[in-house]
Design an enzyme around this catalytic site. Structure first.
Site, PDB file in Angstrom:
ATOM      1  N   ILE A   1      59.136   6.614 -17.964  1.00  0.00           N
ATOM      2  CA  ILE A   1      58.395   6.939 -19.180  1.00  0.00           C
ATOM      3  C   ILE A   1      59.175   6.521 -20.415  1.00  0.00           C
ATOM      4  CG2 ILE A   1      57.518   8.848 -20.589  1.00  0.00           C
ATOM      5  CD1 ILE A   1      56.922  10.318 -17.929  1.00  0.00           C
TER       6      ILE A   1
ATOM      7  N   SER B   1      56.052  19.074 -18.673  1.00  0.00           N
ATOM      8  CA  SER B   1      55.350  18.784 -17.423  1.00  0.00           C
ATOM      9  C   SER B   1      54.058  19.571 -17.353  1.00  0.00           C
ATOM     10  CB  SER B   1      56.229  19.161 -16.224  1.00  0.00           C
ATOM     11  OG  SER B   1      55.495  19.141 -15.014  1.00  0.00           O
TER      12      SER B   1
ATOM     13  N   TYR C   1      63.133  22.791 -11.636  1.00  0.00           N
ATOM     14  CA  TYR C   1      62.312  21.905 -12.464  1.00  0.00           C
ATOM     15  C   TYR C   1      61.307  22.694 -13.294  1.00  0.00           C
ATOM     16  CZ  TYR C   1      59.348  17.974 -13.773  1.00  0.00           C
ATOM     17  OH  TYR C   1      58.625  17.044 -14.493  1.00  0.00           O
TER      18      TYR C   1
ATOM     19  N   LYS D   1      61.206  23.077 -17.437  1.00  0.00           N
ATOM     20  CA  LYS D   1      60.093  22.547 -18.229  1.00  0.00           C
ATOM     21  C   LYS D   1      59.369  23.649 -19.010  1.00  0.00           C
ATOM     22  CE  LYS D   1      60.710  18.235 -17.187  1.00  0.00           C
ATOM     23  NZ  LYS D   1      61.166  17.272 -18.224  1.00  0.00           N
TER      24      LYS D   1
END
Length: 259
Positions: free
Chosen positions: A23, A144, A157, A161
């Site tokens: 990204i 996310s 994770y 996020k």
């Protein structure tokens, strides 16, 4: 090359972390096409230098878990181009593919949080430091879509996020008084060169049939938040998920209804 009329970042300076691939790379290339001077900050020196050669951009080695590196990256943008208009906190890692909390190692939890959340904190802190005197700027972070819909995501994770979303909203309140916008973009599963042609992957990870999310799509969302077109958008978590976060896959009655 985008025409002058369509160069939405003309005259702006952008710093992007994690811009040597994925990204971040897509954002670096897109921002450059739209007229921005781009500073690429990454730990993947060779990949980053090749992109800089293509774009005529500036590279600075940056481990986002180290405050000195992040501070240096921001200072490099200002010393090279005179200012910083856009900060894209994009560097991130997924961590070990462990989905049960009982199997999650504390060392992995800390490592993921250090990169994904501490890195965003440091990027936001030092971008704000140089943007406040100019009373303008756009700070964007990559979060996310998992923050909007729990879906068996590894604990390090998902926690990191969620932290990014909270940090974004809190910083937006503070920075608004200085004319600085703070937002995050939350993509769902992003297709890679290995998976983008896999029919099963496309069907499994897409609610919009026939559409597969790519890194370029996420970069376009970041471009909007970076540009003056979003001048009244702040504190927003822009979901780029094709509607997955609002859909209950286990109870989709529309599949059972007559047309």
């Amino acid at each position: 090359m985008a025409s002058t009329v369509l160069r939405r970042l003309e005259g702006k300076v952008a710093l992007i972390t994690g811009a040597a691939s994925g990204i971040g790379e897509s954002a670096a290339r897109l921002f450059s096409r739209h007229g921005a001077k781009v500073v690429i900050a990454d730990i993947q020196d060779e990949l980053a230098l090749n992109i800089c050669k293509d774009l005529g951009s500036t590279f600075v080695h940056c481990d986002v878990t180290k405050e000195f590196d992040v501070e240096t990256a921001v200072n490099t943008a200002v010393s090279t181009y005179g200012k910083l208009d856009i900060m894209l906190n994009n560097a991130g890692i997924s961590g070990a593919p462990k989905y049960k909390i009982s199997n999650t190692q504390l060392s992995d939890f800390k490592r993921v949080v250090d990169v994904n959340l501490v890195g965003v904190f440091l990027g936001t802190k030092h971008a704000a430091r140089v943007m406040i005197p100019n009373r303008s700027g756009s700070i964007i972070s990559t979060a996310s879509a998992a923050t909007a819909a729990a879906a068996g995501t590894p604990y390090p994770y998902i926690c990191s996020k969620h932290g990014v979303v909270g940090l974004t909203r809190n910083a937006a309140v503070e920075m608004g008084g200085h004319g600085i916008r703070v937002n995050c973009v939350s993509p769902y599963y992003v297709a890679t060169p290995m998976t983008r042609d896999d029919d099963w992957i496309q069907g499994c990870f897409s609610n919009l049939k026939g559409a597969v999310l790519t890194a370029e799509d996420v970069a376009e969302a970041a471009l909007y938040l970076a540009s003056d077109e979003s001048k009244y958008v702040s504190g927003h978590n822009l979901l780029v998920d094709g509607g997955v976060s609002i859909m209950n896959q286990g109870c989709n009655m529309f599949d059972l209804m007559d047309s």
